[in-house]
Design an enzyme around this catalytic site. Sequence first.
Site, short mmCIF file in Angstrom:
data_model
loop_
_atom_site.label_atom_id
_atom_site.label_comp_id
_atom_site.label_asym_id
_atom_site.label_seq_id
_atom_site.Cartn_x
_atom_site.Cartn_y
_atom_site.Cartn_z
CD GLU A 149 -19.99 40.04 -26.79
OE1 GLU A 149 -20.83 39.42 -26.13
OE2 GLU A 149 -20.24 40.53 -27.91
CE LYS A 201 -23.23 40.47 -18.38
NZ LYS A 201 -22.81 41.00 -19.70
CG ASP A 250 -22.38 41.88 -23.97
OD1 ASP A 250 -21.85 41.27 -23.02
OD2 ASP A 250 -22.77 41.29 -24.99
#
Length: 341
Positions: A198, A134, A194
Amino acid sequence: MSMDAKVYYQEDCNLSELDGKKIAIIGYGSQGHAHALNLKESGCDVVIGLYEGSKSWARAEAQGLKVYTAAEAARMADIIMILINDEKQAKLYKEDIEPNLEEGNMLMFAHGFNIHFGQIVPPKFVDVTMIAPKGPGHTVRSEYQAGKGVPCLVAVEQDYTGKALDKALAYAAGIGGARAGVLETTFRTETETDLFGEQAVLCGGVVKLMQTGFEVLTEAGYDPRNAYFECIHEMKLIVDLIYESGFAGMRYSISNTAEYGDYVTGPKIITDDTKKAMQKVLKEIQDGTFAHEFLTDMSPAAGMAHFKAMRKLAAEHPSEKVGAQIRELYAWNDTEKLINN
């Protein structure tokens, strides 16, 4: 994934699971160089797989690593970690990796995109796992060198040998992730969260918010340099405070004026409509709409036309020119270092 998902640490990981195993790192970009060097310094047997003529070939060799073509590296490896761009993985897998897989090999990823959306379908006789740090590659490397680590996610998609999790955790220890903690997840959860993070918050959301703030101030007649400082430059200061001590810690560190404005104005900017738009973004990630759109634009037929046009347009935003001028004023800034490297 429930809140009681397990977190693994150093004592849960046995680096000796990698003894006698050759690890091929496919790609030598941001994550690739960090994984390879960290594993090598942890005593692992590492080789690099690249395409012929890769600019990274000489750099990897100069850093003491053995470099082969992706096919050669896959052929000799027991563990193959694919660390190239999402849109390039399926072709490379089909051409260079799949023909060289042997029973009991482990195929690894740092992002679940290609497995989750069915672009790569491994044979049943291999393990398929994920270790996803991460943090960017340079941080994975610098934290390891400092004796620390970047937290990672671990997922097992396919456990042919019965040892997939043990080997993946050993890999996490090898790159330093177990020093910080390795959180269990699934390929689906990692991929969808994820992509959402983003798009809706970290890149798409934050960049658009900063640029819009810049536009509002400059259109109202304020000096663009003032606008840049207030809406873009200072973002790092706030994010660093949140990173260190959460929202409460950040609010403790700012003025009462700023904190009051936070409470009364935040909900006026991020409204119920914004939340509904975010929910739509999540749905389009979950149902594959985004993946289809992305892969279509990245295909040879499309030639990344839309992507390149958006990149060009974004680079022409007025804040970019102002920001470049302001960054040159500061001794701490190594101008455009991330872009040039």
